[in-house]
Write a protein that holds these residues in place. Structure first.
Motif, PDB file in Angstrom:
ATOM      1  N   ARG A  20       0.814  -1.212   0.000  1.00 49.98           N
ATOM      2  CA  ARG A  20       0.000   0.000   0.000  1.00 49.98           C
ATOM      3  C   ARG A  20       0.852   1.268   0.000  1.00 49.98           C
ATOM      4  O   ARG A  20       0.314   2.378   0.113  1.00 49.98           O
ATOM      5  CB  ARG A  20      -0.936  -0.004   1.211  1.00 49.98           C
ATOM      6  CG  ARG A  20      -1.883  -1.194   1.256  1.00 49.98           C
ATOM      7  CD  ARG A  20      -2.868  -1.073   2.395  1.00 49.98           C
ATOM      8  NE  ARG A  20      -3.754   0.071   2.206  1.00 49.98           N
ATOM      9  CZ  ARG A  20      -4.566   0.534   3.168  1.00 49.98           C
ATOM     10  NH1 ARG A  20      -4.585  -0.037   4.353  1.00 49.98           N
ATOM     11  NH2 ARG A  20      -5.338   1.568   2.927  1.00 49.98           N
ATOM     12  N   LYS A  22       2.845   4.349  -1.355  1.00 50.13           N
ATOM     13  CA  LYS A  22       2.702   5.246  -2.505  1.00 50.13           C
ATOM     14  C   LYS A  22       1.389   5.006  -3.252  1.00 50.13           C
ATOM     15  O   LYS A  22       1.325   5.054  -4.483  1.00 50.13           O
ATOM     16  CB  LYS A  22       3.898   5.095  -3.451  1.00 50.13           C
ATOM     17  CG  LYS A  22       5.231   5.458  -2.810  1.00 50.13           C
ATOM     18  CD  LYS A  22       6.388   5.322  -3.769  1.00 50.13           C
ATOM     19  CE  LYS A  22       7.708   5.668  -3.087  1.00 50.13           C
ATOM     20  NZ  LYS A  22       8.876   5.515  -3.987  1.00 50.13           N
ATOM     21  N   THR A  23       0.327   4.722  -2.488  1.00 50.80           N
ATOM     22  CA  THR A  23      -1.011   4.582  -3.086  1.00 50.80           C
ATOM     23  C   THR A  23      -1.974   5.621  -2.508  1.00 50.80           C
ATOM     24  O   THR A  23      -3.182   5.435  -2.531  1.00 50.80           O
ATOM     25  CB  THR A  23      -1.575   3.172  -2.833  1.00 50.80           C
ATOM     26  OG1 THR A  23      -1.698   2.946  -1.418  1.00 50.80           O
ATOM     27  CG2 THR A  23      -0.680   2.099  -3.434  1.00 50.80           C
ATOM     28  N   SER A  24      -1.429   6.710  -1.974  1.00 47.29           N
ATOM     29  CA  SER A  24      -2.222   7.759  -1.312  1.00 47.29           C
ATOM     30  C   SER A  24      -3.002   7.183  -0.137  1.00 47.29           C
ATOM     31  O   SER A  24      -4.121   7.621   0.152  1.00 47.29           O
ATOM     32  CB  SER A  24      -3.172   8.445  -2.303  1.00 47.29           C
ATOM     33  OG  SER A  24      -2.436   9.064  -3.341  1.00 47.29           O
ATOM     34  N   SER A  25      -2.414   6.207   0.527  1.00 43.17           N
ATOM     35  CA  SER A  25      -3.040   5.588   1.693  1.00 43.17           C
ATOM     36  C   SER A  25      -2.806   6.453   2.923  1.00 43.17           C
ATOM     37  O   SER A  25      -1.657   6.718   3.308  1.00 43.17           O
ATOM     38  CB  SER A  25      -2.448   4.194   1.933  1.00 43.17           C
ATOM     39  OG  SER A  25      -2.736   3.729   3.239  1.00 43.17           O
ATOM     40  N   LEU A  26      -3.870   6.905   3.555  1.00 42.38           N
ATOM     41  CA  LEU A  26      -3.756   7.680   4.790  1.00 42.38           C
ATOM     42  C   LEU A  26      -2.947   6.912   5.832  1.00 42.38           C
ATOM     43  O   LEU A  26      -2.088   7.468   6.516  1.00 42.38           O
ATOM     44  CB  LEU A  26      -5.160   7.991   5.333  1.00 42.38           C
ATOM     45  CG  LEU A  26      -5.225   8.663   6.713  1.00 42.38           C
ATOM     46  CD1 LEU A  26      -4.658  10.074   6.651  1.00 42.38           C
ATOM     47  CD2 LEU A  26      -6.667   8.685   7.213  1.00 42.38           C
ATOM     48  N   ASP A  29       0.945   6.241   4.213  1.00 43.29           N
ATOM     49  CA  ASP A  29       1.730   7.421   3.836  1.00 43.29           C
ATOM     50  C   ASP A  29       2.135   8.264   5.038  1.00 43.29           C
ATOM     51  O   ASP A  29       3.032   9.106   4.931  1.00 43.29           O
ATOM     52  CB  ASP A  29       0.953   8.281   2.842  1.00 43.29           C
ATOM     53  CG  ASP A  29       1.045   7.747   1.425  1.00 43.29           C
ATOM     54  OD1 ASP A  29       1.524   6.601   1.256  1.00 43.29           O
ATOM     55  OD2 ASP A  29       0.632   8.448   0.492  1.00 43.29           O
ATOM     56  N   GLN A  32       5.708   7.372   5.438  1.00 42.83           N
ATOM     57  CA  GLN A  32       6.412   7.107   4.183  1.00 42.83           C
ATOM     58  C   GLN A  32       7.902   7.426   4.330  1.00 42.83           C
ATOM     59  O   GLN A  32       8.300   8.494   4.795  1.00 42.83           O
ATOM     60  CB  GLN A  32       5.810   7.939   3.053  1.00 42.83           C
ATOM     61  CG  GLN A  32       6.309   7.558   1.675  1.00 42.83           C
ATOM     62  CD  GLN A  32       5.498   8.247   0.582  1.00 42.83           C
ATOM     63  OE1 GLN A  32       4.579   8.994   0.847  1.00 42.83           O
ATOM     64  NE2 GLN A  32       5.842   7.983  -0.662  1.00 42.83           N
TER      65      GLN A  32
END
Length: 389
Positions: A20, A22-26, A29, A32
């Motif tokens: 998950r 770099k999938t704009s996952s709150l 990320d 990150q």
């Protein structure tokens, strides 16, 4: 739009990790680029049921994404589910769709409380309960949870002492944090207090499908006529099938006056649910039960594992988690000012108990692979072992 037959079900593999990053996952990320395992916000790391993905692909292939009406088909699937699981009869007009449970908490606080009103909030509690009341300019009346027979439960004496001052009671069933599942006699007791003191009840039941013990979820509104007439029940497929990012939730409000107040508060502010959320919800309710059953078994294994591990780590403890995938861990014996920040230094990102009103606790999301959970608990153990004696 799926044509899948009833005897065809997706095969779930909850041990296979899904990347998950770099999938704009709150959830992911937040850390990150750091070696910190995200075990905080309440979504799972599991790939959704194949039937949901198929339904979304079929709708995407249609190629038009205009303004959308909620079809009666989705309403009828909800009605059937309420009947099958809870013997609770609701009508199409009782269902009000909203793009999220937090939205529902805020609408309910404004519709049924507001300035000069008092809202009862059992604590510790999911933070948006408190912010929703603040946003409505109402007064928060906090009622503590206490340990009772090995589970977290409302302090009934405290609630009864404050009952006359409450206009709206915000219930969370199953409770977040702690995973308490309310029994029928407890809900009936709340209904009696609601009648006696003229409360409106807003019941957040988003985790209702995630019962891990041999217990039944009982919607508050279903326990009596009194409860039905005073209730706004908030539900969603989002936590159950890991589709929170799609934004499909709903309120069930059987009393016409309460429903009008809720809808009026929404007008011009709250958008309709989107087309893809409708397709995902339909597929989840129509085809998702086998996947959900498999997920429950996996979560039970994770729950049992974490309870055994926490019991073996000096200075940590937790009560039995009856529902949800959220472990509520007492770190008060460690003598730390901020336990979540300390564990983060050892590579585990937990929800801080201070956000819920209990600074010496942390909340751990075990809706993940067993391997990830094992690694997180190893890091927690290392963190505790590193404390000076």
């Amino acid at each position: 739009m799926s044509q899948r037959s009833e005897n065809q079900v997706s095969v779930a593999d909850f041990d296979t990790p899904v990347d998950r990053q770099k999938t704009s996952s709150l959830k992911w990320d937040r850390y990150q680029g750091k070696d910190i395992l995200p075990m905080w916000v309440a979504d799972t790391d599991f790939k959704v049921a194949a039937e949901i993905t198929q339904a979304l692909k079929a709708r995407a292939d249609h190629g038009v994404f205009g303004y959308t009406l909620v079809p009666d088909e989705l309403k009828d699937l909800i009605i059937q589910r309420m009947s099958d699981l809870y013997h609770w009869t609701v009508a199409r007009e009782d269902i009000v769709f909203i793009p999220g449970l937090v939205c529902g908490l805020n609408v309910a606080s404004r519709a049924y409380a507001g300035e000069g009103k008092s809202v009862g909030i059992p604590t510790p509690i999911y933070p948006p309960f408190v912010s929703a009341v603040e946003n409505a300019c109402a007064e928060s009346c906090f009622v503590p949870f206490v340990e009772e027979s090995g589970r977290w439960m409302i302090d009934w004496s405290a609630l009864e002492a404050k009952a006359a001052d409450i206009d709206l009671l915000m219930l969370c069933n199953p409770h977040n944090p702690g995973g308490t599942v309310y029994r029928r006699n407890e809900l009936e007791r709340l209904a009696s207090l609601a009648e006696q003191h003229d409360w409106i009840m807003c019941s957040d039941e988003i985790h209702c499908d995630l019962i891990l013990d041999e217990l039944e979820h009982i919607p508050f509104a279903s326990v009596s006529e009194v409860a039905r007439e005073r209730s706004c029940t908030l539900m969603a497929p989002s936590k159950t099938w890991n589709i929170a990012g799609l934004g499909c939730s709903f309120a069930i409000i059987e009393d016409p006056q309460l429903r009008r107040r809720f809808r009026k508060t929404m007008q011009g502010i709250v958008p309709e649910i989107n087309l893809m959320s409708i397709e995902a919800a339909k597929a989840a309710y129509q085809y998702g039960q086998p996947w959900l059953n498999a997920q429950i078994e996996y979560l039970i294994g994770n729950r049992d594992y974490i309870e055994a591990q926490v019991e073996d780590i000096p200075g940590l403890s937790m009560l039995h988690t009856e529902a949800t995938y959220l472990a509520w861990i007492d770190a008060s014996q460690l003598g730390l000012e901020n336990p979540a920040r300390y564990f983060e230094k050892f590579g585990v990102g937990l929800s801080a108990g201070s956000d819920f009103g209990a600074p010496q606790f942390v909340r751990l999301n075990f809706g993940c692979t067993r391997a990830l959970l094992t690694c997180a608990l190893q890091r927690i153990r290392q963190a505790v072992d590193s404390l000076p004696e």
